[in-house]
Design an enzyme around this catalytic site. Structure first.
Site, short mmCIF file in Angstrom:
data_model
loop_
_atom_site.label_atom_id
_atom_site.label_comp_id
_atom_site.label_asym_id
_atom_site.label_seq_id
_atom_site.Cartn_x
_atom_site.Cartn_y
_atom_site.Cartn_z
N ASP A 303 -14.67 0.44 21.01
CA ASP A 303 -14.23 1.83 21.22
C ASP A 303 -13.16 2.27 20.21
OD1 ASP A 303 -15.97 2.10 23.32
OD2 ASP A 303 -14.48 1.61 24.85
N LYS A 330 -23.11 5.61 21.85
CA LYS A 330 -21.91 5.92 22.63
C LYS A 330 -21.93 7.42 23.00
CE LYS A 330 -20.30 1.81 22.74
NZ LYS A 330 -20.34 1.08 24.00
N ARG A 334 -21.45 7.55 16.99
CA ARG A 334 -20.11 7.49 16.38
C ARG A 334 -20.13 7.06 14.92
NH1 ARG A 334 -16.72 5.35 21.63
NH2 ARG A 334 -16.57 7.40 22.61
C1 S3P Z 1 -17.10 -0.43 28.82
C2 S3P Z 1 -17.82 -1.17 27.92
C3 S3P Z 1 -18.17 -0.72 26.57
C4 S3P Z 1 -17.27 0.43 26.12
C5 S3P Z 1 -17.11 1.47 27.18
C6 S3P Z 1 -16.53 0.88 28.45
C7 S3P Z 1 -16.85 -0.98 30.16
O1 S3P Z 1 -19.51 -0.30 26.56
O2 S3P Z 1 -17.78 1.01 24.95
O3 S3P Z 1 -16.26 2.51 26.73
O4 S3P Z 1 -15.99 -0.45 30.88
O5 S3P Z 1 -17.53 -1.94 30.52
P1 S3P Z 1 -20.70 -1.36 26.33
O6 S3P Z 1 -20.44 -2.46 27.24
O7 S3P Z 1 -21.98 -0.68 26.65
O8 S3P Z 1 -20.59 -1.73 24.87
#
Ligand code: S3P
Length: 415
Positions: A303, A330, A334
């Site tokens: 992120d 995302k 991005r």
């Molecule tokens: C998150 C996991 C990430 C992240 C998201 C929050 C989480 O996504 O990008 O903002 O809280 O498990 P991904 O697990 O799909 O990469």
């Protein structure tokens, strides 16, 4: 320049999980420093629709859970708004519950892939209507454990399978591709669940009950990263950000800053509710250099890539970001949104299939930034406005997804 000592709002990932686990546990949980961002409020609203009593008092939340099987069939669709974490993790919980529920979200959610969660849940025996995109209807009920090898790095997918595993007969075994954030595993242990982690393999056992907990949510390192970069790139800056979550599955940005010669120090490191927490002291750094970010590092800073791209424009030499295909799915694509906006400012940036290459230290010019309704794009380019006065964002409001009050805090510590 940025100066001052302050706290950052609560961690988004941990706030979501705190609502979900306390909603399926027995008794009253208290969640302190909960993030009152729109995404986490969407999670609250979905669990309220399933009969859970959730009270908000200042930034504390009180959740009266009715036990692992205590959710009720919602009388309405469950609307997750913009929140990928809400929909994906909740799918795991719904898979184990004996009722039908339909999930919808906003326009951005309707373009984000859900097959990655649907596939393993179907293997566990769950009945799901929908192939990849919302609306998705889940007819939950009896599940069986699976032995599943993940082909992407995703904490959301991993967590969905783990949560379904609480309800599944036998053992559910998950093999991760790379280590992704492990807040679900840590919090489940605190709630009394028998979950084992051995390097990249996680084993969850069918569970009878979870028991309510008091949870302190540490500051969100992803939100802190905007201020960290702001301080590194503006002359005279020195900031102390207190009570930041420093779980090593999230601190890739600190490793990158150190590789770039940035002045960042961790102080007062401690453990709270199983999570590492500490304070971050960050100072302006004149001689930042470029770096390469790839492979195992990517899930540890997924992120933070938009703000790392901003940092790279201020560093000597080349920064290469690769192995980051996940960025395309995302809240916006991005890779595209960062590259296009940097180009419009005159930066030397090349788009790659799985990332980008940025050559730093070019003089940039004023531009109107397209945020694509993506909170992290808005906040990252908001930091550019500390150096280039004429940066205008087409939308400031989208920051409320994860950081209501972002621009106000930025203004407060800017001199
Ligand atoms: C998150 C996991 C990430 C992240 C998201 C929050 C989480 O996504 O990008 O903002 O809280 O498990 P991904 O697990 O799909 O990469």
């Amino acid at each position: 320049m940025l100066r001052g000592s302050f706290e950052i709002l609560g961690d988004k990932s941990i706030s979501h999980r705190a609502i979900m686990l306390s909603s399926i546990s027995k008794g009253k949980s208290k969640i302190s420093n909960f993030l009152m961002g729109e995404d986490c409020l969407s999670t609250i609203s979905c669990f309220r629709k399933m009969g859970i009593d959730i009270q908000i008092e200042n930034n504390e939340v009180y959740v009266k859970g009715n036990g692992l099987y205590g959710l009720k069939k919602p009388s309405d669709v469950l609307d997750v708004g913009n929140s990928g974490t809400t929909i994906r993790l909740m799918m795991g919980i719904l898979a184990g519950n004996d009722f039908i529920a339909t999930l919808i979200g906003d326009e951005s959610i309707s373009k984000r892939p859900m097959k990655r969660v649907i596939d393993p849940l179907r293997l566990m025996g769950c009945d799901i209507y929908g192939e990849n995109y919302t609306p998705i209807t889940i007819n939950g009920g009896s599940l069986k454990g699976i032995d599943y090898h993940m082909n992407i790095s995703s904490a959301q997918v991993k967590s969905a399978i783990i949560l379904a595993g609480l309800y599944a007969d036998g053992k559910t075994i998950i093999h991760e591709k790379n280590r992704s954030r492990n807040h679900t595993e840590i919090m489940l242990k605190n709630f009394g669940v028998n979950i084992e982690v051995d390097d990249l393999t996680i084993t969850v056992n069918k569970t009878n009950e979870l028991y309510s907990q008091d949870i302190y949510v540490p500051g969100d390192i992803s939100s802190a990263s905007f201020f960290i970069v702001g301080a590194l790139i503006t002359e005279g800056s020195e900031i102390l950000i207190k009570n930041v979550g420093l779980n090593d599955t999230r601190t890739g940005i600190i490793d990158v800053i150190k590789n770039m010669n940035g002045d960042i120090q961790i102080i007062n490191k401690r453990i709270s509710c199983g999570e590492v927490v500490g304070d971050l002291l960050v100072r302006y750094t004149k001689n930042l250099n470029g770096t390469t970010i790839d492979k195992d590092l990517i899930p540890r800073l997924i992120d933070e890539i938009p703000i790392i791209a901003i940092l790279a424009t201020q560093a000597e030499g080349e920064t290469i970001i690769k192995d980051a295909c996940e960025l395309k799915v995302k809240e916006s694509n991005r890779i595209r949104s960062v590259v296009e906006n940097l180009k419009s400012m005159g930066a030397d940036v090349t788009e790659l299939e799985d990332g980008m290459i940025i050559k730093g230290k070019k003089i940039l010019k004023k531009a109107k930034i397209k945020t694509y309704n993506d909170h992290r794009i808005a906040m990252a380019f908001g930091i550019m406005s500390l150096i280039y006065d004429d940066i205008l964002l087409d939308d400031n409001k989208c920051v409320d997804i994860s950081f209501p009050g972002y621009f106000e805090l930025l203004k407060k510590i800017s001199y």
